[in-house]
Design an enzyme around this catalytic site. Sequence first.
Site, short mmCIF file in Angstrom:
data_model
loop_
_atom_site.label_atom_id
_atom_site.label_comp_id
_atom_site.label_asym_id
_atom_site.label_seq_id
_atom_site.Cartn_x
_atom_site.Cartn_y
_atom_site.Cartn_z
N GLN A 119 5.19 -14.18 22.43
CA GLN A 119 4.77 -12.69 22.68
C GLN A 119 3.54 -12.50 22.01
OE1 GLN A 119 6.41 -8.80 21.06
NE2 GLN A 119 7.01 -8.70 23.28
N CYS A 165 6.35 -2.09 21.62
CA CYS A 165 6.33 -1.93 20.20
C CYS A 165 5.92 -0.49 19.87
CB CYS A 165 5.59 -2.86 19.39
SG CYS A 165 6.01 -2.74 17.66
N LYS A 212 6.61 -6.79 28.47
CA LYS A 212 7.58 -5.93 28.00
C LYS A 212 7.05 -4.55 27.73
CE LYS A 212 11.61 -6.01 24.68
NZ LYS A 212 11.30 -4.63 23.82
N ASP A 216 20.48 -1.04 23.35
CA ASP A 216 21.64 -0.75 23.13
C ASP A 216 22.71 -1.56 23.75
OD1 ASP A 216 20.45 1.47 21.79
OD2 ASP A 216 20.99 3.00 23.23
N ARG A 219 18.68 -6.03 18.41
CA ARG A 219 19.42 -5.50 17.25
C ARG A 219 20.86 -6.15 17.15
NH1 ARG A 219 18.24 0.65 16.80
NH2 ARG A 219 18.33 0.43 19.14
#
Length: 320
Positions: free
Chosen positions: A70, A100, A139, A202, A225
Amino acid sequence: MHIGSYQLSNKLVLAPMAGISDRPFRGICKDFGAGFAVSEMVASNPALRDHKKTLLKSDHEGEQGLCSVQILGTDPRHMADAAIYNVQRGAKIIDINMGCPAKKVCAVAAGSALLRDADLVKKILDAVVSAVDVPVTLKIRTGWDTQNRNAVEIARIAESSGIAALTVHGRTRACKFEGQAEYGTISQVKQAVSIPVIANGDIDSAEKAQLVLAMTGADALMIGRAAQGNPWLFKEIDAFINQGKVIKKPTVTEIYSTLVTHIDKLYSFYGDVTGVRIARKHISWYLKHLDFISQDIRNTINQATQPIQQMALIHSAFTL
């Protein structure tokens, strides 16, 4: 799912996370079922290109499967040159960061800050796609803030520029990582373009993964995450969405074995001093749900400065 001419082994992608998605972590996640993994972002600034830290971020030596790097920046020429450079170093796919939310990134109008300038987005995408003969992915977030959700507009620009696949994190830049991901915009993006769309945000369980696929119609899922200290999540999701099977959570022995393997790879990759330092956060994530390891023991492990000391303390914590 295909990215250009490449067919992924499943619908699960490890997210590019700064300071986390290095070669050791990508390898561990692939071992446990990630079909694809993207490197942490590397700056397109020519002055930083040969910096040791930059080279480590995009190091794919011996890595199994597709290698994706990336790149981050705002100058179309620099971004194109960075793409060429990383393809020469072995990247099979180039990913462009426009998602980001970090303040230091957005302060220089990079990352998700680019979503405010659709014309510059197009210039960057056109420059990178035309510069390399490998698939280029993108992204993004759903927009700059909740009053300016423009993911559909950016997705259409991406498709027209030749982007091979698009990942959408279900939050605006203003939301950062707070609140719940909104999947409605991802669904709108999927309906607006014909290129593969990857849903992100999520996804922390097999059940949630299946729900997000149903809600968005996405072609694949990107997990970030939730995989920290939990690389088994990929295997759990893959079994659930493809076979309807519920896989048991890893045993304490399996957690210990994977943790030790991961940390040993960090020592080899970064060297003793940096390896120990970087290992601390991963150790914390692996131990997060192990109630039998006290906070005092965790603190002691966190204070270790040498590999042999850190590893011995981990061993002691699991054999109490």
